[in-house]
Design a protein around this motif. Sequence first.
Motif, short mmCIF file in Angstrom:
data_model
loop_
_atom_site.label_atom_id
_atom_site.label_comp_id
_atom_site.label_asym_id
_atom_site.label_seq_id
_atom_site.Cartn_x
_atom_site.Cartn_y
_atom_site.Cartn_z
N MET A 41 -7.39 -61.85 -21.75
CA MET A 41 -6.92 -60.47 -21.56
C MET A 41 -7.06 -59.67 -22.85
SD MET A 41 -5.67 -59.88 -18.40
CE MET A 41 -4.28 -58.74 -18.47
N ASP A 42 -6.73 -60.29 -23.99
CA ASP A 42 -6.81 -59.60 -25.28
C ASP A 42 -8.25 -59.23 -25.63
OD1 ASP A 42 -4.09 -59.87 -25.51
OD2 ASP A 42 -4.18 -61.62 -26.82
N GLU A 43 -9.18 -60.11 -25.25
CA GLU A 43 -10.59 -59.90 -25.62
C GLU A 43 -11.32 -58.97 -24.66
OE1 GLU A 43 -12.09 -63.83 -25.58
OE2 GLU A 43 -10.97 -64.49 -27.36
N ALA A 44 -10.78 -58.78 -23.46
CA ALA A 44 -11.48 -57.99 -22.44
C ALA A 44 -11.42 -56.50 -22.76
CB ALA A 44 -10.88 -58.26 -21.07
N ASN A 45 -12.42 -55.80 -22.28
CA ASN A 45 -12.47 -54.34 -22.42
C ASN A 45 -11.80 -53.73 -21.18
OD1 ASN A 45 -13.06 -51.72 -23.14
ND2 ASN A 45 -15.17 -51.82 -22.41
N ILE A 46 -10.51 -53.42 -21.30
CA ILE A 46 -9.73 -52.92 -20.17
C ILE A 46 -9.34 -51.47 -20.41
CG2 ILE A 46 -7.64 -53.24 -18.79
CD1 ILE A 46 -7.66 -56.18 -19.66
N ASN A 47 -9.78 -50.59 -19.55
CA ASN A 47 -9.45 -49.17 -19.65
C ASN A 47 -8.58 -48.77 -18.46
OD1 ASN A 47 -11.08 -48.62 -22.01
ND2 ASN A 47 -12.86 -48.82 -20.66
N ILE A 48 -7.39 -48.30 -18.73
CA ILE A 48 -6.49 -47.86 -17.65
C ILE A 48 -6.77 -46.39 -17.37
CG2 ILE A 48 -4.09 -47.62 -16.95
CD1 ILE A 48 -3.44 -49.86 -18.98
N GLU A 49 -7.39 -46.13 -16.24
CA GLU A 49 -7.85 -44.79 -15.90
C GLU A 49 -6.71 -43.92 -15.34
OE1 GLU A 49 -10.78 -43.82 -16.67
OE2 GLU A 49 -11.78 -45.72 -17.09
N GLU A 50 -5.71 -44.53 -14.74
CA GLU A 50 -4.59 -43.81 -14.14
C GLU A 50 -3.34 -44.10 -14.98
OE1 GLU A 50 -2.08 -41.71 -12.59
OE2 GLU A 50 -4.01 -41.56 -11.54
N SER A 51 -2.82 -43.06 -15.63
CA SER A 51 -1.73 -43.24 -16.59
C SER A 51 -0.47 -43.85 -15.99
CB SER A 51 -1.38 -41.90 -17.24
OG SER A 51 -0.98 -40.95 -16.26
N SER A 52 -0.25 -43.65 -14.69
CA SER A 52 0.97 -44.17 -14.07
C SER A 52 0.98 -45.70 -14.02
CB SER A 52 1.12 -43.61 -12.65
OG SER A 52 0.04 -43.99 -11.83
N TYR A 53 -0.18 -46.32 -14.29
CA TYR A 53 -0.26 -47.78 -14.26
C TYR A 53 -0.24 -48.39 -15.66
CZ TYR A 53 -1.45 -47.39 -9.33
OH TYR A 53 -1.43 -47.11 -7.99
N GLU A 54 -0.04 -47.59 -16.69
CA GLU A 54 -0.11 -48.09 -18.05
C GLU A 54 0.91 -49.18 -18.34
OE1 GLU A 54 0.13 -44.87 -20.78
OE2 GLU A 54 -1.95 -44.22 -20.46
N ASP A 55 2.11 -49.01 -17.79
CA ASP A 55 3.18 -49.99 -18.05
C ASP A 55 3.06 -51.23 -17.18
OD1 ASP A 55 4.24 -48.30 -19.95
OD2 ASP A 55 5.62 -47.35 -18.54
N TRP A 56 2.16 -51.18 -16.21
CA TRP A 56 2.02 -52.32 -15.30
C TRP A 56 1.18 -53.44 -15.90
CZ3 TRP A 56 1.47 -51.35 -9.37
CH2 TRP A 56 2.59 -50.62 -8.91
N LEU A 57 0.15 -53.08 -16.59
CA LEU A 57 -0.81 -54.07 -17.05
C LEU A 57 -0.28 -54.80 -18.27
CD1 LEU A 57 -3.54 -54.88 -15.89
CD2 LEU A 57 -4.63 -53.56 -17.69
N GLN A 58 -0.20 -56.10 -18.18
CA GLN A 58 0.36 -56.92 -19.26
C GLN A 58 -0.75 -57.34 -20.21
OE1 GLN A 58 2.24 -60.07 -17.10
NE2 GLN A 58 3.59 -58.68 -15.98
N THR A 59 -1.20 -56.38 -21.02
CA THR A 59 -2.31 -56.65 -21.93
C THR A 59 -1.83 -57.12 -23.27
OG1 THR A 59 -2.29 -54.33 -22.61
CG2 THR A 59 -3.80 -54.96 -20.84
#
Length: 293
Positions: A275-293
């Motif tokens: 997860m730390d190494e992946a290129n993860i872009n959260i396109e919808e701000s309402s989901y920012e707190d959901w993703l455990q990056t």
Amino acid sequence: MKKLLLTTLGVTCFFVITACSGDQENDESTIVEVNETQITEAEFIGELKDGFGEQVLNEMVQNTIINDKAEQFEINSDRVEEEFQSFKEDYGVEDDEQLLTLLQSQFQLPVESVDDFKNDVLKPQLVISEIAEADVEITEEAKQEYYENNKEELESVSARHILVEDEQTAEEVKTKLDDGQDFAELAEEYSTDGSASQGGELGSFNRGQMVEPFENTAFSLETGEVSDPVETQHGFHIIEVLEKKESFEALERDIEESLKEEQAKPAEEVLQNLMDEANINIEESSYEDWLQT
């Protein structure tokens, strides 16, 4: 392969992902009416999202990362199939229906088909193992030492049995076996436990996994030998040993797996690093707190 990495992906919320993946155009349609109160598809999906959405989103992201790594490591359908056949062999399972029953009852996995098991459990496990064991080195000296120190715990027996309620029936069955009748057919006819449909086969087990009278008898028999009736709290058993693994050569594969498990990185650490190494872009701000990056 004796142990499943139950922290692998696509398992705990498989049913939720399936439920949430329907046609969103019909969200406002009524799916249930209770005492003149209508429950719409949108309300239903909203409840699932509120209750399980964060977990499902993280699992979907992790699944994507795992699938990318599977391509990188060339973990294709042939490698998954090889692992699948190994799993069936280890647990003494021959057909797919028996396998699904084992997965659902013993491992509590909500898989509905063999393909689900291969894609949602075995494939992620192969990826995680590839990374977790990348730096592990197992020497012959280490294997021999492990064998000498853990010989009794490593020894295993593969057996089948016929379980009946009383000694008279057990003696009757033993007589039929001595007369040459087929063990599996007699197990299906007489045995009172769930193994009857599998010809009495119990798969492979180590010491400490069976009740003591059963275990003592099973480990004392030679391969192909059939016991006299053995009484336990479950009834009377007639046991046949199909295979015994006692020597270093027979146990070498199990020893290597045990040593790898001891030295490998924990699955949770592997997942976090991915997860730390992946290129993860959260396109919808309402989901920012959901993703455990």
